[in-house]
Motif scaffolding. Sequence first.
Motif, PDB file in Angstrom:
ATOM      1  N   PRO A 282       0.838  -1.202   0.000  1.00 17.55           N
ATOM      2  CA  PRO A 282       0.000   0.000   0.000  1.00 17.55           C
ATOM      3  C   PRO A 282       0.870   1.248   0.000  1.00 17.55           C
ATOM      4  CG  PRO A 282      -0.035  -1.053   2.158  1.00 17.55           C
ATOM      5  CD  PRO A 282       0.665  -1.994   1.237  1.00 17.55           C
ATOM      6  N   ALA A 283       0.422   2.264  -0.718  1.00 17.88           N
ATOM      7  CA  ALA A 283       1.224   3.478  -0.858  1.00 17.88           C
ATOM      8  C   ALA A 283       0.307   4.673  -1.066  1.00 17.88           C
ATOM      9  CB  ALA A 283       2.204   3.341  -2.021  1.00 17.88           C
ATOM     10  N   PHE A 284       0.887   5.865  -0.973  1.00 13.94           N
ATOM     11  CA  PHE A 284       0.148   7.112  -1.160  1.00 13.94           C
ATOM     12  C   PHE A 284       1.007   8.120  -1.910  1.00 13.94           C
ATOM     13  CE2 PHE A 284      -1.544   5.280   2.748  1.00 13.94           C
ATOM     14  CZ  PHE A 284      -2.919   5.349   2.528  1.00 13.94           C
ATOM     15  N   GLY A 285       0.363   8.860  -2.804  1.00 11.72           N
ATOM     16  CA  GLY A 285       0.966  10.083  -3.285  1.00 11.72           C
ATOM     17  C   GLY A 285       0.786  11.125  -2.204  1.00 11.72           C
ATOM     18  N   ALA A 286       1.878  11.803  -1.805  1.00 12.43           N
ATOM     19  CA  ALA A 286       1.831  12.763  -0.706  1.00 12.43           C
ATOM     20  C   ALA A 286       1.809  14.189  -1.264  1.00 12.43           C
ATOM     21  CB  ALA A 286       3.035  12.589   0.217  1.00 12.43           C
ATOM     22  N   TYR A 287       0.958  15.024  -0.666  1.00 17.12           N
ATOM     23  CA  TYR A 287       0.826  16.425  -1.069  1.00 17.12           C
ATOM     24  C   TYR A 287       0.825  17.278   0.184  1.00 17.12           C
ATOM     25  CZ  TYR A 287      -0.630  14.381  -5.509  1.00 17.12           C
ATOM     26  OH  TYR A 287      -0.666  13.653  -6.673  1.00 17.12           O
ATOM     27  N   ILE A 288       1.503  18.432   0.136  1.00 21.81           N
ATOM     28  CA  ILE A 288       1.595  19.288   1.318  1.00 21.81           C
ATOM     29  C   ILE A 288       1.141  20.704   0.994  1.00 21.81           C
ATOM     30  CG2 ILE A 288       3.476  17.957   2.345  1.00 21.81           C
ATOM     31  CD1 ILE A 288       5.382  20.185   1.428  1.00 21.81           C
ATOM     32  N   SER A 289       0.679  21.372   2.040  1.00 16.56           N
ATOM     33  CA  SER A 289       0.315  22.788   1.966  1.00 16.56           C
ATOM     34  C   SER A 289       0.874  23.463   3.205  1.00 16.56           C
ATOM     35  CB  SER A 289      -1.211  22.947   1.909  1.00 16.56           C
ATOM     36  OG  SER A 289      -1.583  24.302   2.013  1.00 16.56           O
ATOM     37  N   ASP A 290       1.634  24.524   2.996  1.00 17.82           N
ATOM     38  CA  ASP A 290       2.226  25.271   4.110  1.00 17.82           C
ATOM     39  C   ASP A 290       1.554  26.630   4.247  1.00 17.82           C
ATOM     40  OD1 ASP A 290       4.283  23.491   5.016  1.00 17.82           O
ATOM     41  OD2 ASP A 290       5.384  23.951   3.181  1.00 17.82           O
ATOM     42  N   GLY A 291       1.188  26.982   5.466  1.00 22.09           N
ATOM     43  CA  GLY A 291       0.697  28.324   5.746  1.00 22.09           C
ATOM     44  C   GLY A 291      -0.547  28.723   4.985  1.00 22.09           C
ATOM     45  N   GLY A 292      -1.489  27.808   4.842  1.00 21.35           N
ATOM     46  CA  GLY A 292      -2.756  28.140   4.207  1.00 21.35           C
ATOM     47  C   GLY A 292      -2.680  28.341   2.707  1.00 21.35           C
ATOM     48  N   GLU A 293      -1.696  27.726   2.048  1.00 20.79           N
ATOM     49  CA  GLU A 293      -1.602  27.811   0.590  1.00 20.79           C
ATOM     50  C   GLU A 293      -2.891  27.283  -0.051  1.00 20.79           C
ATOM     51  OE1 GLU A 293       3.223  27.134   0.018  1.00 20.79           O
ATOM     52  OE2 GLU A 293       1.857  25.420   0.027  1.00 20.79           O
ATOM     53  N   PRO A 294      -3.304  27.850  -1.176  1.00 19.55           N
ATOM     54  CA  PRO A 294      -4.575  27.446  -1.781  1.00 19.55           C
ATOM     55  C   PRO A 294      -4.536  26.060  -2.420  1.00 19.55           C
ATOM     56  CG  PRO A 294      -3.455  29.040  -3.172  1.00 19.55           C
ATOM     57  CD  PRO A 294      -2.678  28.974  -1.896  1.00 19.55           C
ATOM     58  N   THR A 295      -3.351  25.529  -2.664  1.00 12.14           N
ATOM     59  CA  THR A 295      -3.247  24.201  -3.260  1.00 12.14           C
ATOM     60  C   THR A 295      -2.296  23.335  -2.446  1.00 12.14           C
ATOM     61  OG1 THR A 295      -1.440  24.901  -4.708  1.00 12.14           O
ATOM     62  CG2 THR A 295      -3.691  25.071  -5.593  1.00 12.14           C
ATOM     63  N   PHE A 296      -2.425  22.035  -2.639  1.00 11.77           N
ATOM     64  CA  PHE A 296      -1.491  21.073  -2.072  1.00 11.77           C
ATOM     65  C   PHE A 296      -0.537  20.656  -3.190  1.00 11.77           C
ATOM     66  CE2 PHE A 296      -4.890  20.964   0.919  1.00 11.77           C
ATOM     67  CZ  PHE A 296      -4.369  20.521   2.128  1.00 11.77           C
ATOM     68  N   ARG A 297       0.752  20.845  -2.991  1.00 10.71           N
ATOM     69  CA  ARG A 297       1.733  20.511  -4.026  1.00 10.71           C
ATOM     70  C   ARG A 297       2.307  19.112  -3.787  1.00 10.71           C
ATOM     71  NH1 ARG A 297       4.049  23.823  -0.352  1.00 10.71           N
ATOM     72  NH2 ARG A 297       6.146  23.323   0.431  1.00 10.71           N
TER      73      ARG A 297
END
Length: 336
Positions: A282-297
């Motif tokens: 099992p695996a996941f693509g990981a996405y992060i958002s710092d400081g209330g950014e409008p998107t998760f990169r």
Amino acid sequence: MTDQLLPRARAGDGAAFGELVEPFRRELHVHCYRILGSLQDAEDVLQETLVAAWRGLAGFDGRSSLRTWLYRIATNRCLNAVRDAKRRPAQLFPPGIEPPPPTRTVDPLWLDPYPDALLAALPDTAPGPEARYERHEAVSLAFLTAVQVLPPRQRAVLVLRDVLGYRAAEVAELLDTTVESVTSALKRARAALPSAASPSAPGHPAVPAVERGLADRFAVAVEDGDVDAMVALLTDDAWLTMPPAPIEYQGHAAIAGFMRHIGFRDGNRRYRLLSTRANGQPAFGAYISDGGEPTFRAHGIMVLTVAGDRLSAVTRFVSDGVLPHFGLPGELSSAR
């Protein structure tokens, strides 16, 4: 079919050559990945292999099968690529960000995760009688991690003998060496595997429902920023590794410390995880958002190793270059 296509391909019919090699393309890609550890390098060497086969088709004398001939070209191209590889220094953290002291420091491991979707496209070809590893074992992170620390020639011999099941005499011919040399290299490679055992080595095969439940709970804990809930899913001796970073963390306290100090630093980092599978796990693509950014990169791939009803390892690959191979986007909107 080969008897019909081979003369046409030798006469310069590119379409016939494509039909001739297509049945072997996917398994050759996996073979290159096992030796190189990199998806992109495997793709590059596969293309080199097919070009070399096209140019050298007149030299294929039929003493071996076409499949074995292609493996000969691919293996030797892989060995050249390993010897020529120039790896940049592993740098996982931005300047000024210092991780907590690790449980241990290791040599950088240059390894990518491999999408299960590509493994599903493999032909159902039984390995030779000399094979030691089942198909799923031979793509696990535990096996790949152990293989990557072997010298190049030992890697190739181990994969050809214990994964593909070629006989010692066949491997000697593939590598232009002697049976004695193959036997010696295989003995050294097998002896090295236990000492090179990966912290992501699985226990017993996981029950699918248990595996899926653990993965779902892990995703909820990470997206909620709940380190305690995440750590509660781990075995007492679980590992957190981040190839190619040369630092590893073992145990609840060490992993929790890393996640609080780095994973959720500043208290405003949020995660989104998209489910996928890699290396039969099992695996996941990981996405992060710092400081209330409008998107998760995009921020790489997380692969989970299941042991019974707990997770024995979390392997964090930070390269975003592999996400397209998983069919994952480069960013997500903040809307759920």
